[in-house]
Design a protein around this motif. Structure first.
Motif, PDB file in Angstrom:
ATOM      1  N   ASP A 100       0.877  -1.279  -0.080  1.00  0.00           N
ATOM      2  CA  ASP A 100      -0.259  -0.042  -0.053  1.00  0.00           C
ATOM      3  C   ASP A 100       0.807   1.302   0.080  1.00  0.00           C
ATOM      4  N   ALA A 101       0.340   2.498  -0.334  1.00  0.00           N
ATOM      5  CA  ALA A 101       1.053   3.568  -0.200  1.00  0.00           C
ATOM      6  C   ALA A 101       1.794   3.958   1.041  1.00  0.00           C
ATOM      7  N   ALA A 102       1.037   3.367   2.131  1.00  0.00           N
ATOM      8  CA  ALA A 102       1.680   3.948   3.614  1.00  0.00           C
ATOM      9  C   ALA A 102       3.122   3.123   3.701  1.00  0.00           C
ATOM     10  N   ALA A 103       2.959   1.903   3.328  1.00  0.00           N
ATOM     11  CA  ALA A 103       4.518   1.031   3.334  1.00  0.00           C
ATOM     12  C   ALA A 103       5.559   1.568   2.411  1.00  0.00           C
ATOM     13  N   ALA A 104       4.954   2.189   1.328  1.00  0.00           N
ATOM     14  CA  ALA A 104       5.821   2.895   0.265  1.00  0.00           C
ATOM     15  C   ALA A 104       6.620   3.964   0.888  1.00  0.00           C
ATOM     16  N   ALA A 105       5.534   4.951   1.526  1.00  0.00           N
ATOM     17  CA  ALA A 105       5.763   6.062   1.956  1.00  0.00           C
ATOM     18  C   ALA A 105       6.779   6.043   2.993  1.00  0.00           C
ATOM     19  N   GLU A 106       6.584   4.986   4.075  1.00  0.00           N
ATOM     20  CA  GLU A 106       7.450   4.779   5.047  1.00  0.00           C
ATOM     21  C   GLU A 106       8.816   4.446   4.725  1.00  0.00           C
ATOM     22  N   ALA A 107       9.063   3.415   3.454  1.00  0.00           N
ATOM     23  CA  ALA A 107      10.229   3.060   2.933  1.00  0.00           C
ATOM     24  C   ALA A 107      11.154   4.131   2.407  1.00  0.00           C
ATOM     25  N   ARG A 108      10.291   5.152   1.841  1.00  0.00           N
ATOM     26  CA  ARG A 108      10.932   6.205   1.140  1.00  0.00           C
ATOM     27  C   ARG A 108      11.590   7.181   2.164  1.00  0.00           C
TER      28      ARG A 108
END
Length: 757
Positions: A276-284
Motif C-alpha cells: 500500500d501507499a503507506a508502506a511505500a511512503a515509510e520506506a521512502r
C-alpha cells in the motif's frame, strides 16, 4: 566421454594424473597377442581399445579448444599425450585387478544410485532421464552394460582409495607449525644500492674488451633461427574492398536494422513494489534519512538486485509511472509512484539519450558490414576451387595469379611481434609458421576472421652470432650493466659486514632513512692491543686498514679479467706500492679479488689511513676514503640501472608487520622471501631483477596458532595437510602394486588405434 564420469571416477582419475611421473616404470611391460579390441591386460583385467580411443580423443579435443588447432597423432606422441593417457588406463587397470583379487565390489543398487545422480543424465526437470541416458551412451559408442560395469569398478576403486588413505589426518603439531608459519609477521629494514653509490662512474672500455665480451656472451648477441616463408592469403576485409554493393540492398539493411539506428529516450530503472501507499511512503522516509539503501530495502522485501532490476525501458513500458520517471533529470530515488502492481519506489540508475542515426550517417557501417558478409560468402564459394588447384600441384605464385589471393614473403622468427591487420597478427598463421617443414605441400588453412592462407617454407637460416660492428652499442651497454652489478654486489657485501660489525660491537643499527657513506671505502678499525698495524714501515700502532678483511703480509692485489678491461697489472706484496693498471680503459673501480677473496688492500699503511693516490693499489672496494673527513660530494654519478629507485637509494627503509604473502611496492618480490629466510638481526644481500639490495630482520612476531580468530585457517590448513598425507599414502599403495603386478600391452593394436585419430 568425460561428461559421463561419476564423482568416484573423477576422484580416481585426478589422483592418477598426479601419479603420471610413475609412468609405466616398474610394471615390466611386455607385448602379447590379445583380442582384437583390447590393447593390454593386468592379470585378468583387460584394457579396452575403445577406452583408449575415447580417452585419447578427449585429450586431443581439449587441446584443440585451447590452441585452436587439433594436433596430429605424431605431435600428440611427441608432447607425451599418448603416453599419459595410456599410463592412466594402466594404473586404473592395476587398481581394478587389485579390487577383483580382494573381492571388493558394489551392488546394483549403488550403481543405479550413482548413475541416477550423474548430471549428464538429468533431464529438463532435473531428475534422471532414461531416454537421455540411452541416447548419450549411444553417441559415445558404449552399451549400457559396459558403462554400468565401468561405474561398478569405479566405485570399487573408490572403496580401496578410502580404505587406504581415507582415515589419515595430519598431526596437530604439524598443523600448528604450519599455521604459525603462515601467520608469522616480520619487521624489516632494507636498502637499495644503485650506480650512484659508486665512487667512480663505469666508463665504456676499449673495443678489445667489448669484442671479448661479445664472444664470451655469444648467446646474448645471437640472431634466432629465421624461416624464409612464401605465403598467399585473403581475408573478408581485403576482399571487401573490391566488392560492389547495391544501394537498394543497403537501404533495405538500414530499414531492417530498426532499433540499431532509431531508438527513443530510455531509462535504466529498478523497482520495489509495496502492498500500500503507506508502506511505500515509510520506506521512502527511511531511504531519505539514510537508514537504508535501495538494495538492502529490496532484500528486506525478499528481492535480489536482479529481481528489482527492470533493465532498460521506455516511457511506455513503465505505464503510469513513466511520465514521472522520464521527467527526472538525474539519477536517484523516485516515488512512491503508481505501477501496474501497486505503489512502488523506483531507482533511476541511468539516463540514455535517444538514438537518431540517419541513413547517410550509417552508410559507412552498412557498406563495411555488407561487404564483409559478401566477401565471406565469396571465400566460401571459391575454397573448393582453390583446394583443387593446390592439390593439382599449383604453386603459390600460380595461385596468386589465378585467384584473388595475395602473394607475400616473410623472414619469420618466433619472437616476431603480432601486428594487427597483417598476417603475423593471426595466431593460426603463427602456429603454422613454426610447424611447417620444407617437405610439406602447401595447403589451405583458415584464419580467425574467416580468411584463408597457404604457406611454403623456402629456407631455414640457422642461429648465428651477430657481427660485433652491428651490435657494438648493445655489447657496451651489457658490459657496463654487468660491471655495475659486480661492483654493487661488492659494495653490498662490504656494507653487510660493516652492519654486522656494528651490531657485534654494540653500535646502534642505522635507522630507517639514515644515509650511508656514498663511497663505500675501506673501513678503519682499531686493532687489538699488541696487534701489528698494517704491513709496511711507519704504520700507526693500534690501527689497521681493512677492506672486507685486513691486509696480511705477503698478500697480493689481483685484477679481474672480466668484465673489467684489465690488461697488465703487477701484483705487489703488502707494504709496497702497487703499480697502476697499464690501460686507461679499465674502470677505476672495475677490479676484483681472486675467487677466494684472499687479497685485499695492498697499499702501505701510513700514520693515517690516507685515501688512495695515483700510486695506490687496486682494492676490492670501489674506493677508499679518509675516515677523518666526510665523503666528497664531488663524485660523478652514473645513471641508475633500469628498474632501480633513485629516490632514497642507499638509505634504510622500514617495513612493519610484513607477511609471507605481502609485498613491498618499491622492491623486488624476492626481497620478501629473502627476509623470511633470515634470523632476527641477520643481514643479507639480495640480487634480484637486476637490482642489488640489503635486507635486515629487525623483529619477528610468531603469532599464536591457537588464537580464536585463526580457527578457520587452522581447519583449512588441517584439511590441506590431511589431503596431502592421504595422497602420499595412496602413492605408496600404487608403488606397492607395481611390484606385485605386471602389465602386458599390445603395441600393434595401440598403433592401429592411434592411426584412426
Amino acid at each position: 566421454m568425460s561428461s559421463l564420469r561419476t564423482k568416484g571416477k573423477s576422484t580416481i582419475v585426478w589422483i592418477l594424473m598426479g601419479l603420471l611421473l610413475l609412468g609405466l616404470a616398474g610394471f615390466g611391460v611386455t607385448n602379447f597377442a590379445g583380442g582384437d579390441t583390447d590393447i593390454g591386460r593386468v592379470g585378468q583385467t583387460k584394457i579396452s581399445g575403445n577406452d583408449y580411443y575415447r580417452a585419447l580423443n578427449s585429450e586431443l579435443q581439449a587441446s584443440a579448444m585451447q590452441t585452436g588447432t587439433r594436433m596430429s597423432i605424431d605431435e600428440a606422441r611427441a608432447s607425451g599425450i599418448t603416453q599419459g593417457v595410456l599410463s592412466r588406463l594402466v594404473l586404473s587397470a592395476v587398481l581394478e585387478e587389485d579390487a577383483r583379487l580382494r573381492g571388493v565390489s558394489v551392488g546394483d543398487a549403488q550403481v543405479a544410485r550413482v548413475i541416477s545422480e550423474a548430471p549428464a543424465f538429468r533431464g529438463a526437470g532435473g531428475g534422471f532421464d532414461r531416454a537421455l541416458y540411452a541416447d548419450t551412451l549411444r553417441r559415445e559408442g558404449m552399451s549400457e552394460r559396459a558403462f554400468e560395469n565401468d561405474v561398478r569398478m569405479d566405485e570399487a576403486r573408490l572403496i580401496l582409495q578410502r580404505a587406504i588413505a581415507g582415515g589419515a589426518a595430519a598431526p596437530q603439531a604439524q598443523v600448528d607449525e604450519m599455521v604459525g608459519w603462515i601467520v608469522e609477521r616480520r619487521d624489516i629494514s632494507w636498502m637499495e644500492l644503485t650506480a650512484a653509490e659508486l665512487a667512480t662512474p663505469i666508463a665504456e672500455p676499449a673495443d678489445e674488451t667489448l669484442e671479448a665480451w661479445h664472444q664470451a656472451n655469444a648467446d646474448r648477441f645471437t640472431a634466432p633461427e629465421q624461416r624464409r616463408l612464401t605465403y598467399i592469403w585473403m581475408t573478408p576485409e581485403t576482399l571487401a574492398e573490391r566488392i560492389e554493393l547495391d544501394e537498394v540492398a543497403l537501404r533495405q539493411m538500414y530499414d531492417a536494422a530498426g532499433d540499431r539506428y532509431q531508438q527513443p529516450e530510455r531509462r535504466m530503472v529498478s523497482r520495489i513494489v509495496f502492498q500500500d501507499a503507506a508502506a511505500a511512503a515509510e520506506a521512502r522516509a527511511r531511504l531519505d534519512a539514510g537508514e537504508i539503501d535501495f538494495d538492502t530495502l529490496a532484500a528486506e522485501r525478499g528481492l535480489s538486485p536482479a529481481d528489482a532490476d527492470l533493465g532498460i525501458v521506455t516511457e511506455a513500458q513503465l505505464g503510469a509511472a513513466g511520465p514521472a520517471v522520464f521527467a527526472a533529470s538525474d539519477n536517484g530515488i523516485l516515488g512512491p509512484l503508481d505501477s501496474e502492481f501497486g505503489p512502488a519506489l523506483f531507482s533511476l540508475n541511468a539516463i540514455m539519450d535517444p538514438v537518431e542515426i540517419s541513413y547517410e550517417e550509417a552508410l559507412p557501417d552498412l557498406r563495411a558490414e555488407a561487404a564483409a558478409d559478401r566477401a565471406a560468402r565469396v571465400i566460401a564459394q571459391q575454397t573448393p576451387e582453390m583446394e583443387d588447384l593446390l592439390a593439382g600441384g599449383a604453386s603459390l605464385e600460380q595461385m596468386a595469379e589465378e585467384t584473388e589471393m595475395e602473394l607475400g614473403q616473410l623472414l619469420w622468427t618466433a619472437d616476431m611481434p603480432a601486428t594487427p591487420g597483417e598476417i603475423t597478427g593471426y595466431p593460426s598463421f603463427r602456429a603454422q609458421a613454426e610447424a611447417v617443414r620444407a617437405e610439406d605441400f602447401p595447403r589451405l588453412f583458415e584464419l580467425e576472421d574467416g580468411g584463408l592462407y597457404a604457406l611454403r617454407l623456402d629456407e631455414v637460416i640457422a642461429p648465428a652470432l651477430i657481427p660485433f660492428e652491428e651490435v657494438r652499442g648493445e655489447v657496451a651497454a651489457d658490459w657496463i650493466a654487468a660491471e655495475t652489478r659486480r661492483q654493487l654486489l661488492e659494495l653490498a657485501e662490504q656494507r653487510q659486514m660493516e652492519t654486522v660489525s656494528d651490531e657485534m660491537n654494540g653500535a646502534a643499527a642505522p635507522a630507517a632513512g639514515e644515509g650511508e657513506p656514498a663511497s663505500g671505502g675501506a673501513a678503519v678499525a682499531p686493532a687489538e692491543d699488541g696487534a701489528a698495524g698494517a704491513a709496511g714501515d711507519g704504520s700507526a700502532p693500534g690501527t689497521a686498514v681493512t677492506a672486507g678483511a685486513a691486509a696480511t703480509e705477503g698478500a697480493t692485489a689481483t685484477v679481474a679479467t672480466e668484465p673489467a678491461n684489465a690488461t697488465e697489472t703487477t701484483a705487489a706484496p703488502a707494504g709496497e706500492e702497487a703499480p697502476a693498471a697499464a690501460s686507461d680503459d679499465a674502470p677505476a673501480t672495475g677490479v676484483e679479488s681472486d675467487p677466494a677473496r684472499a687479497t685485499d688492500t695492498a697499499a702501505p699503511a701510513t700514520d693515517t689511513a690516507a685515501p688512495a693516490t695515483d700510486a695506490a693499489t687496486v682494492t676490492d672496494a670501489p674506493a677508499t676514503t679518509d675516515p677523518a673527513t666526510e665523503p666528497s660530494d664531488e663524485v660523478m654519478t652514473p645513471p641508475a640501472l633500469p628498474g632501480s629507485i633513485p629516490p632514497g637509494a642507499g638509505q634504510w627503509a622500514s617495513e612493519t608487520g610484513l607477511t609471507r604473502d605481502g609485498y613491498i611496492e618499491a622492491a623486488p618480490q624476492y626481497l620478501v622471501s629473502a627476509a623470511f629466510d633470515l634470523a632476527p638481526g641477520e643481514v643479507d644481500v639480495v640480487d634480484a631483477e637486476g637490482r642489488v639490495l640489503l635486507v635486515r630482520v629487525d623483529a619477528v612476531d610468531a603469532g599464536d596458532p591457537q588464537a580464536e580468530e585463526l580457527a578457520p585457517l587452522r581447519d583449512a590448513t588441517a584439511a590441506r595437510l590431511s589431503q596431502s598425507l592421504q595422497g602420499d599414502l595412496f602413492e605408496y599403495y600404487i608403488r606397492a602394486l607395481q611390484q606385485r603386478y605386471s602389465v602386458e600391452l599390445n603395441q600393434s593394436q595401440i598403433t592401429a588405434i592411434e592411426s584412426r585419430m
